[in-house]
Each structure stands twice: as C-alpha cells, then as structure tokens.
Design a protein around this motif. Structure first.
Motif, mmCIF file in Angstrom:
data_model
loop_
_atom_site.group_PDB
_atom_site.id
_atom_site.type_symbol
_atom_site.label_atom_id
_atom_site.label_comp_id
_atom_site.label_asym_id
_atom_site.label_seq_id
_atom_site.Cartn_x
_atom_site.Cartn_y
_atom_site.Cartn_z
ATOM 1 N N TYR A 10 0.897 -1.087 -0.013
ATOM 2 C CA TYR A 10 -0.095 -0.027 0.024
ATOM 3 C C TYR A 10 0.913 1.331 0.107
ATOM 4 C CZ TYR A 10 -3.810 -3.138 1.261
ATOM 5 O OH TYR A 10 -4.623 -4.384 1.427
ATOM 6 N N LEU A 11 0.241 2.029 -0.642
ATOM 7 C CA LEU A 11 1.362 3.417 -0.869
ATOM 8 C C LEU A 11 0.318 4.767 -0.863
ATOM 9 C CD1 LEU A 11 4.226 4.866 -1.304
ATOM 10 C CD2 LEU A 11 3.996 4.155 -3.562
ATOM 11 N N VAL A 12 0.288 5.574 -0.139
ATOM 12 C CA VAL A 12 -0.604 6.641 -0.155
ATOM 13 C C VAL A 12 0.369 7.992 -0.191
ATOM 14 C CG1 VAL A 12 -2.271 7.952 1.282
ATOM 15 C CG2 VAL A 12 -2.300 5.561 1.340
ATOM 16 N N THR A 13 0.326 8.830 -0.996
ATOM 17 C CA THR A 13 1.093 9.884 -1.145
ATOM 18 C C THR A 13 0.192 11.142 -1.840
ATOM 19 O OG1 THR A 13 3.167 10.728 -2.192
ATOM 20 C CG2 THR A 13 1.586 9.301 -3.712
ATOM 21 N N TYR A 33 7.021 -7.778 -16.071
ATOM 22 C CA TYR A 33 6.053 -7.041 -16.775
ATOM 23 C C TYR A 33 5.506 -6.294 -15.489
ATOM 24 C CZ TYR A 33 5.615 -10.919 -19.695
ATOM 25 O OH TYR A 33 6.075 -12.104 -20.768
ATOM 26 N N TRP A 34 4.931 -4.785 -15.680
ATOM 27 C CA TRP A 34 4.198 -4.156 -15.128
ATOM 28 C C TRP A 34 2.505 -3.922 -15.687
ATOM 29 C CZ3 TRP A 34 4.572 -3.270 -10.202
ATOM 30 C CH2 TRP A 34 5.883 -3.189 -9.523
ATOM 31 N N TYR A 35 1.710 -4.287 -14.893
ATOM 32 C CA TYR A 35 0.212 -4.026 -15.326
ATOM 33 C C TYR A 35 -0.237 -3.210 -14.420
ATOM 34 C CZ TYR A 35 0.166 -8.349 -18.180
ATOM 35 O OH TYR A 35 0.731 -9.179 -19.345
ATOM 36 N N LYS A 36 -1.232 -2.276 -14.890
ATOM 37 C CA LYS A 36 -2.024 -1.374 -14.056
ATOM 38 C C LYS A 36 -3.473 -1.887 -14.195
ATOM 39 C CE LYS A 36 -3.619 3.632 -13.801
ATOM 40 N NZ LYS A 36 -3.291 4.962 -14.549
ATOM 41 N N GLN A 37 -4.053 -1.998 -12.835
ATOM 42 C CA GLN A 37 -5.528 -2.054 -12.847
ATOM 43 C C GLN A 37 -6.344 -0.744 -12.284
ATOM 44 O OE1 GLN A 37 -6.862 -5.359 -9.940
ATOM 45 N NE2 GLN A 37 -8.373 -5.974 -11.570
ATOM 46 N N LEU A 83 -3.477 12.547 -9.552
ATOM 47 C CA LEU A 83 -4.684 11.991 -9.018
ATOM 48 C C LEU A 83 -5.022 10.570 -10.002
ATOM 49 C CD1 LEU A 83 -7.145 14.743 -8.350
ATOM 50 C CD2 LEU A 83 -5.786 13.202 -6.588
ATOM 51 N N GLY A 84 -4.865 10.602 -11.191
ATOM 52 C CA GLY A 84 -5.341 9.575 -12.046
ATOM 53 C C GLY A 84 -4.263 8.421 -12.177
ATOM 54 N N ASP A 85 -3.109 8.428 -11.200
ATOM 55 C CA ASP A 85 -2.404 7.597 -11.242
ATOM 56 C C ASP A 85 -2.909 6.513 -9.958
ATOM 57 O OD1 ASP A 85 0.575 9.465 -11.583
ATOM 58 O OD2 ASP A 85 -0.664 8.430 -13.032
ATOM 59 N N SER A 86 -3.778 6.859 -9.058
ATOM 60 C CA SER A 86 -4.194 6.072 -8.199
ATOM 61 C C SER A 86 -4.893 4.701 -8.822
ATOM 62 C CB SER A 86 -5.365 6.544 -7.693
ATOM 63 O OG SER A 86 -4.971 7.754 -6.572
ATOM 64 N N ALA A 87 -4.201 3.625 -8.574
ATOM 65 C CA ALA A 87 -4.451 2.399 -9.071
ATOM 66 C C ALA A 87 -3.921 1.197 -8.213
ATOM 67 C CB ALA A 87 -4.272 2.213 -10.638
ATOM 68 N N VAL A 88 -4.145 -0.131 -8.661
ATOM 69 C CA VAL A 88 -3.368 -1.199 -8.366
ATOM 70 C C VAL A 88 -2.492 -1.548 -9.332
ATOM 71 C CG1 VAL A 88 -3.178 -3.528 -7.570
ATOM 72 C CG2 VAL A 88 -5.201 -1.942 -6.568
ATOM 73 N N TYR A 89 -1.323 -1.544 -8.924
ATOM 74 C CA TYR A 89 -0.003 -2.002 -9.958
ATOM 75 C C TYR A 89 0.505 -3.390 -9.425
ATOM 76 C CZ TYR A 89 -0.145 3.037 -11.235
ATOM 77 O OH TYR A 89 -0.364 4.354 -11.619
ATOM 78 N N PHE A 90 0.367 -4.161 -10.662
ATOM 79 C CA PHE A 90 1.061 -5.564 -10.679
ATOM 80 C C PHE A 90 2.132 -5.816 -11.387
ATOM 81 C CE2 PHE A 90 -2.458 -7.820 -8.352
ATOM 82 C CZ PHE A 90 -3.603 -6.995 -8.696
ATOM 83 N N THR A 111 -2.454 5.292 -3.859
ATOM 84 C CA THR A 111 -3.572 6.090 -3.627
ATOM 85 C C THR A 111 -2.949 7.466 -3.776
ATOM 86 O OG1 THR A 111 -4.923 4.579 -2.290
ATOM 87 C CG2 THR A 111 -5.451 7.126 -2.333
ATOM 88 N N VAL A 112 -3.212 8.489 -4.492
ATOM 89 C CA VAL A 112 -2.722 9.610 -4.634
ATOM 90 C C VAL A 112 -3.791 10.723 -4.277
ATOM 91 C CG1 VAL A 112 -1.672 11.541 -6.273
ATOM 92 C CG2 VAL A 112 -1.490 8.999 -6.753
#
Lengths: 113, 118
Positions: A10-13, A33-37, A83-90, A111-112
């Motif tokens: 978890y990362l809140v910034t 790989y990196w994926y964004k959900q 703000l739009g970067d808020s997501a789960v990154y796998f 979470t941004v």
C-alpha cells in the motif's frame, strides 16, 4: 517462499510526489511485466522487460520509468504523481517471452491524494 | 488489434452447482494462448487454466474446464461443483506467442464477478 513479491503493498502519497514500487521474482524467469488495474478493475499492460531489455512500452506517460537492475528485479518509478495514477499496480513474470503464462505479484495499491 | 470481451459483469451460482463464464475474443492470428485468471478479494491474480489455440482438446484443471471454439472465437470457463472459495473476479486473457513487438502481453477482458451462494 513468495514467487513474485512487491513492496510496498500500500502506498498513499500526495500529488506531485515521486514514488517507487519494487518487484522481485525468485522463479528464475527471464521476462517481467508491469500492469495497471484501474478503479473499474480493468487490467492493462504498461511495460515488459526481457533479460533487462525493454520490450514493451505501452503508451505510458514518461513520468513512469521502469528499471531492471537484473533479471530478477523490475522496479517502477513514478514522477510527479497525479490523481489519475491511483490504481493497483501488478508486477508479473514469465519463463520466456513467447510463453505468456504469467505469474503475478500481490499488487501495490497506490492512492494519490 | 486483439480484443477480449466478457459480456457478463456479474454471475451467481449456488454452492455445488455448475456455472459457465463467457469470453469472446477477436484476432487475426492463427496461433495464440488463452487464459482464465481468478482474482479473489485478496486481489492476488491466480492462473486458473490455459489453452493453446493449436490444441483442439479443451483444457481441464480439476473442477475447471474450458469450451474452446476457435472458429467462433469463444473461450468459456465452466466451474463444476462450485465452492465458496470460488467467489472472485474472473478475467479472460489473450496472448500471442510471437516474439517481439506489442503482441507479447496479456490482453484482458473486463472481468466477471462470480458470487457463490451457500
């Protein structure tokens, strides 16, 4: 032993900050790989590396910079968070680039604010 | 470009019953891989089953089996004897086996949220 691990989980910034997410795999795989959900659970590829070489860069803003110091690690650095970067990154890995059976890490919820 | 469509945003099944999740895809390639991934509330992505397009036989993994219809570009997942632990989001995914370029990636559908009723 965890096959694909990510830190932090978890990362809140705040907006404008720079942050990094680390990924390590102990499966001996060549490709990572990196994926964004996003908030609607839609998963999309961001990057892939094969033997430390960038293979895929899927129209990701250049604020996102992956770095692969060795085959077992693929880190993701994000500058000037929005703000739009808020997501789960796998993070994920696979044995070969042409065998797309991929093993995923637990994800990092960013979470941004 | 390849696309994957899951037309069922949500499904529900009674414990011990059978449920089928639908997936269709669009591609001009003749050889590729298809997958079903499960994402429980823990958010861990778990590979459920895999199918190579050149294999005519449908893949099976214990209670999970697929109905692969290559001509129709359909790849449905059947879960037999559903258990409470099967409750999760299920994603269908496509991948090309060819080296290089933008094809070496998993292309996911939008997911189907499966609820299992006791």
């Amino acid at each position: 032993d965890t096959a694909v691990s990510q830190t932090p989980k978890y990362l809140v910034t705040q907006m404008g900050n720079d942050k990094s997410i680390k990924c390590e795999q102990n499966l001996g795989h060549d490709t990572m790989y990196w994926y964004k959900q996003d908030s609607k659970k839609f998963l999309k590829i961001m990057f892939s590396y094969n033997n430390k070489e960038l293979i895929i860069n899927e129209t990701v803003p250049n604020r996102f910079s992956p770095k692969s110091p060795d085959k077992a690690h693929l880190n993701l650095h994000i500058n000037s968070l929005e703000l739009g970067d808020s997501a789960v990154y796998f993070c994920a890995s696979s044995q070969e680039i042409v065998n797309a059976e991929q093993y995923f890490g637990p994800g990092t919820r960013l979470t941004v604010t | 470009a390849q696309t994957v469509t899951q037309s069922q945003p949500e499904m529900s099944v009674q414990e011990a019953e059978t449920v089928t999740l639908s997936c269709t895809y669009d591609t001009s390639e003749s050889d590729y891989y298809l997958f079903w991934y499960k994402q429980p509330p823990s958010r861990q992505m778990i590979l459920v089953i895999r199918q190579e397009a050149y294999k005519q036989q449908n893949a099976t993994e214990n209670r999970f089996s697929v109905n692969f219809q290559k001509a129709a570009k359909s790849f449905s997942l059947k879960i037999s004897d559903s258990q409470l632990g099967d409750a999760a989001m299920y994603f269908c995914a496509y991948s090309s086996p060819f080296y290089g370029g933008a094809t070496n990636k998993l292309i996911f559908g939008t997911g189907t949220l499966l609820a299992v009723q006791p």
